[in-house]
Design an enzyme around this catalytic site. Sequence first.
Site, PDB file in Angstrom:
ATOM      1  N   SER A 131      44.563  33.037  47.218  1.00  3.16           N
ATOM      2  CA  SER A 131      43.431  32.334  46.612  1.00  3.16           C
ATOM      3  C   SER A 131      43.652  32.210  45.109  1.00  3.16           C
ATOM      4  O   SER A 131      44.486  32.907  44.528  1.00  3.16           O
ATOM      5  CB  SER A 131      42.106  33.072  46.889  1.00  3.16           C
ATOM      6  OG  SER A 131      42.088  34.319  46.236  1.00  3.16           O
ATOM      7  N   GLY A 132      42.882  31.324  44.504  1.00  2.00           N
ATOM      8  CA  GLY A 132      42.920  31.155  43.058  1.00  2.00           C
ATOM      9  C   GLY A 132      41.512  31.065  42.526  1.00  2.00           C
ATOM     10  O   GLY A 132      40.559  30.839  43.279  1.00  2.00           O
ATOM     11  N   ARG A 133      41.382  31.279  41.229  1.00  2.00           N
ATOM     12  CA  ARG A 133      40.066  31.133  40.621  1.00  2.00           C
ATOM     13  C   ARG A 133      40.235  30.844  39.145  1.00  2.00           C
ATOM     14  O   ARG A 133      41.310  31.067  38.569  1.00  2.00           O
ATOM     15  CB  ARG A 133      39.215  32.388  40.814  1.00  2.00           C
ATOM     16  CG  ARG A 133      39.720  33.598  40.082  1.00  2.00           C
ATOM     17  CD  ARG A 133      40.496  34.505  40.967  1.00  2.00           C
ATOM     18  NE  ARG A 133      40.970  35.687  40.266  1.00  2.00           N
ATOM     19  CZ  ARG A 133      40.240  36.757  40.016  1.00  2.00           C
ATOM     20  NH1 ARG A 133      38.969  36.784  40.369  1.00  2.00           N
ATOM     21  NH2 ARG A 133      40.761  37.787  39.407  1.00  2.00           N
TER      22      ARG A 133
ATOM     23  N   THR B 234      47.411  41.620  47.715  1.00  2.00           N
ATOM     24  CA  THR B 234      48.316  41.267  48.810  1.00  2.00           C
ATOM     25  C   THR B 234      49.517  42.207  48.806  1.00  2.00           C
ATOM     26  O   THR B 234      49.986  42.659  49.848  1.00  2.00           O
ATOM     27  CB  THR B 234      48.759  39.804  48.680  1.00  2.00           C
ATOM     28  OG1 THR B 234      47.599  38.961  48.744  1.00  2.00           O
ATOM     29  CG2 THR B 234      49.713  39.427  49.787  1.00  2.00           C
TER      30      THR B 234
ATOM     31  N   ASP C 140      51.205  37.706  37.392  1.00  2.00           N
ATOM     32  CA  ASP C 140      49.876  38.282  37.593  1.00  2.00           C
ATOM     33  C   ASP C 140      49.883  39.806  37.527  1.00  2.00           C
ATOM     34  O   ASP C 140      48.921  40.414  37.029  1.00  2.00           O
ATOM     35  CB  ASP C 140      49.230  37.778  38.890  1.00  2.00           C
ATOM     36  CG  ASP C 140      50.094  37.934  40.130  1.00  2.00           C
ATOM     37  OD1 ASP C 140      51.162  38.585  40.057  1.00  2.00           O
ATOM     38  OD2 ASP C 140      49.702  37.401  41.185  1.00  2.00           O
ATOM     39  N   THR C 141      50.976  40.440  37.966  1.00  2.00           N
ATOM     40  CA  THR C 141      51.021  41.899  37.853  1.00  2.00           C
ATOM     41  C   THR C 141      51.121  42.339  36.399  1.00  2.00           C
ATOM     42  O   THR C 141      50.535  43.353  36.003  1.00  2.00           O
ATOM     43  CB  THR C 141      52.204  42.470  38.658  1.00  2.00           C
ATOM     44  OG1 THR C 141      52.132  41.998  39.997  1.00  2.00           O
ATOM     45  CG2 THR C 141      52.172  43.986  38.671  1.00  2.00           C
TER      46      THR C 141
ATOM     47  N   ALA D  66      48.437  34.745  45.781  1.00  2.00           N
ATOM     48  CA  ALA D  66      49.157  34.190  46.925  1.00  2.00           C
ATOM     49  C   ALA D  66      48.237  33.652  48.003  1.00  2.00           C
ATOM     50  O   ALA D  66      48.652  32.821  48.812  1.00  2.00           O
ATOM     51  CB  ALA D  66      50.074  35.256  47.519  1.00  2.00           C
TER      52      ALA D  66
ATOM     53  N   GLY E 260      42.075  44.029  43.977  1.00  2.00           N
ATOM     54  CA  GLY E 260      41.158  44.018  45.112  1.00  2.00           C
ATOM     55  C   GLY E 260      41.101  45.324  45.863  1.00  2.00           C
ATOM     56  O   GLY E 260      40.066  45.678  46.445  1.00  2.00           O
TER      57      GLY E 260
END
Length: 487
Positions: free
Chosen positions: A16-18, A259, A237-238, A14, A407
């Site tokens: 950042s991306g990579r 987040t 993503d979870t 939500a 994170g």
Amino acid sequence: MSAHDVFAAVDLGASSGRVVVGRVGPDTFDLTEVHRFANRPLRLPSGLHWDIGGLYREILDGLRAAAAHGPRSVGVDTWAVDYGLLDATGALLGLPHHYRDSRTDAVAPAVVERVGASELYAANGLQFLPFNTVFQLAAARGGAQLAAADTLLLIPDLIGYWLTGERGAEVTNASTTGLLDVATRRWSAPMLAAAGVAPSLLPELRAPGSRLGPLLPEAAEQTGLSGAEVRAVASHDTASAVAGIPARTERFGYISCGTWSLAGLELPAPVLTEAAREANFTNELGVAGTTRFLRNIMGLWLVQECLRDWGLIDAALPDLLAEAAAAPAFASLIDAGDARYMAPGAMPARIAAHLRETGQPVPEGAGARGALLRCVLESLALAHRDTLRRACALADREIEVVHLVGGGARNELLCQWTADATGLPVEAGPVEATAIGNIAVQSHAPDSPEDLAHLRALIHRTQRPRRYEPTGDRASWDAAAARLGLR
């Protein structure tokens, strides 16, 4: 799979991306981040939106960097619930709305009142959250975009469509929409009726590990990945993060902490009882036929927003954490699940107002920021405890360890306080669980719990978590929980 294979993960969060490249072998799971970028929403007259064109450009840049490593496939995971609408030609009809947009605030309760909370939960098994896709679609009803729409694609499926030209809906993310029957794992006609949309709007479902296809010529040209294909992963993503947990037992709880903190259990089937609905637990689908029985907690969003309000960057966090560690324990506590914390902006002021309303001291003077941070982190640890205890009671299950990934695994205070609050060891890490889960599904495509256990054994061998044992005064944590009315 050869001795070592290479895969690329597109992981959009939500904020950042990579793009991450993974090298996987029998005793190898190495990650290399090749591109990182910010994800900044756009506030327009029509509301809060995602800059999906800018995100796609960054994804292409990242895949171009990944091409030098020779990945055999690409997988995409993102946050849940948000979507893009395509017309009959495949053109995108406007920018996707952000789930924090306020347009569903009044609509969601109206849908619940019309359909019935028990009826909704019996079908989709979801925690009531006003931004669930079913409510977003109800809010869009009567609008020009929805009227012109031919297909709805969730964000990872939209990116997959732009890369391959193939439309579909990956099932773990589809289960977050409120439009899926969580028991049958098929689209639900009653839920589509509740949203006011036709069944033809939704594409066919696909499983994690399935093949989408090769890159379209223009995508291959822009990325240099002419030999790679795109695969469906656990695109929520979870779901990818849970797949990437290095568990060595079935008796574990998890917290995917970024987040959001998403805390719960991995189960063989959903829990659709009235008690689970009243406790506001959600049933979302995982890999290998599993169900993720969990509840959303605000998570590190509270910390991120405090830092933003204070004009500080992440590099300032270690000093603040040192101040938090030195501040008095349990001086002030908040309900980390309170809806007042959903929107961005003025987070310290909202926390202070909450404390005043509940007759608690507001941190002031020297060390006030550290004390406020301690308030947030202790409150999160208590929310983790309460959620896991309620999940175990509702599912009639016991756990012996908590896996905290994402994170938040870097935050030593949060990890230790979660161990202290729960009275259970916390195994923290990997931080990159989402990318690991994404790549793991590309490399192994687990179809059964046994496959998943073997995959997790590889992850544990190569991504050793850090273990935090419970310490401190258990009675103080019990008293703090009681102050908030938590278990």
